[in-house]
Design a protein around this motif. Structure first.
Motif, short mmCIF file in Angstrom:
data_model
loop_
_atom_site.label_atom_id
_atom_site.label_comp_id
_atom_site.label_asym_id
_atom_site.label_seq_id
_atom_site.Cartn_x
_atom_site.Cartn_y
_atom_site.Cartn_z
N LEU A 125 4.91 3.08 3.35
CA LEU A 125 4.07 3.84 4.28
C LEU A 125 2.95 4.56 3.54
O LEU A 125 1.84 4.71 4.07
CB LEU A 125 4.93 4.86 5.04
CG LEU A 125 5.95 4.26 6.01
CD1 LEU A 125 6.81 5.36 6.62
CD2 LEU A 125 5.24 3.47 7.10
N ASN B 195 1.64 9.25 12.19
CA ASN B 195 2.45 9.57 11.01
C ASN B 195 3.72 10.32 11.38
O ASN B 195 4.72 10.27 10.63
CB ASN B 195 1.63 10.38 10.01
CG ASN B 195 0.63 9.53 9.26
OD1 ASN B 195 0.73 8.31 9.24
ND2 ASN B 195 -0.37 10.16 8.67
N GLU C 242 6.20 7.78 11.73
CA GLU C 242 6.54 7.21 10.43
C GLU C 242 7.54 8.09 9.68
O GLU C 242 8.42 7.59 8.97
CB GLU C 242 5.28 7.01 9.59
CG GLU C 242 4.34 5.96 10.16
CD GLU C 242 3.06 5.82 9.37
OE1 GLU C 242 2.87 6.61 8.42
OE2 GLU C 242 2.25 4.93 9.69
#
Length: 264
Positions: free
Chosen positions: A128, A162, A165
């Motif tokens: 990531l 994000n 994530e």
């Protein structure tokens, strides 16, 4: 250094910590673990499809342009070569890293489930982070190019993305006692490159470097998806895994739509 540019990088990368508390869940059942891991897998599968699709589309456009105008295929071959190199290094690099530093499956027989979960979580964070570096480059480039409003909208969109994530990093750790120190380290590895990319994009941008970073991310994410799917099979909750994959995929897709809308 422009404080606004710094703020954009912090905003876009910092939200990755919002999904990390999932890792602190206690007494997690096998079904819950299977669901959380599958949701994380779904998020990563969407990222893999989105990133590789974007890169392949760019190469296809260069090929079509060369054919249409009767020009050389050198730009298309160059872009394709950068993509292939980055993808291969990302995928095979993690294979080598795991075998060299983590050992083969036989070597890992004595390793605790918690340690295995931490290793998988850190690999997810690395993948990531490579992806988020390119996001930061886009924010920085937009800001210094004069598109301040667009840069803010991109930062907000990436911040929402994000957050999901961060959940992907934390999900494999659920049910294990992991420290906040380790979680913050994964957040730094995954979210820090967004901030770094914003700073770099503010002073220097290279399209080939951005493509290479995205290709690296694609290769690493492909490897990680394979690891997560293997973990899902071990939990033997096929129906739950299927539901989790759908939820993760569509949640990631929804945040991507928000990002696209912010750029419009």
């Amino acid at each position: 250094m422009d404080t606004t540019l710094l703020g954009l990088g912090v905003l876009a990368g910092g939200t990755i910590v919002l999904g990390l508390p999932i890792a602190r869940l206690r007494a997690v059942t096998a079904k819950t673990r299977a669901l959380l891991n599958a949701m994380a897998t779904g998020i990563l599968i969407f990222l893999l499809v989105e990133i590789t699709g974007h890169l392949i589309e760019e190469v296809e456009e260069l090929v079509e342009e060369a054919v249409e105008h009767g020009t050389t295929l050198a730009p298309a071959l160059g872009a394709g070569g950068v993509f292939a190199l980055g993808f291969a290094l990302g995928l095979l690099g993690l294979v080598y890293f795991e075998r060299r530093y983590l050992g083969t499956a036989k070597d890992q027989e004595g390793i605790t489930p918690k340690r295995k979960a931490q290793r998988l979580s850190m690999m997810i964070a690395v993948g990531l982070g490579l992806h988020n570096l390119s996001e930061g480059l886009a924010i920085g480039q937009g800001y210094v190019g004069g598109a301040v409003q667009l840069a803010w909208l991109m930062a907000i969109g990436f911040a929402l993305h994000n957050a999901t994530e961060g959940f992907g990093i934390a999900a494999p750790l659920s049910g294990h006692r992991v420290s906040w120190r380790f979680l913050m380290l994964t957040a730094l590895v995954a979210g820090g490159p967004t901030f770094l990319g914003t700073l770099i994009g503010g002073v220097w941008v290279n399209e080939s470097v951005e493509t290479f970073c995205l290709a690296l991310a694609s290769g690493t994410i492909l490897y990680i998806v394979g690891e997560l799917l293997h973990l899902g099979r071990q939990l033997k909750e096929e129906a739950v895994v299927g539901i989790g994959l759908l939820i993760g995929f569509f949640v990631a897709m929804a945040t991507e739509f928000v990002l696209i809308a912010s750029k419009a």
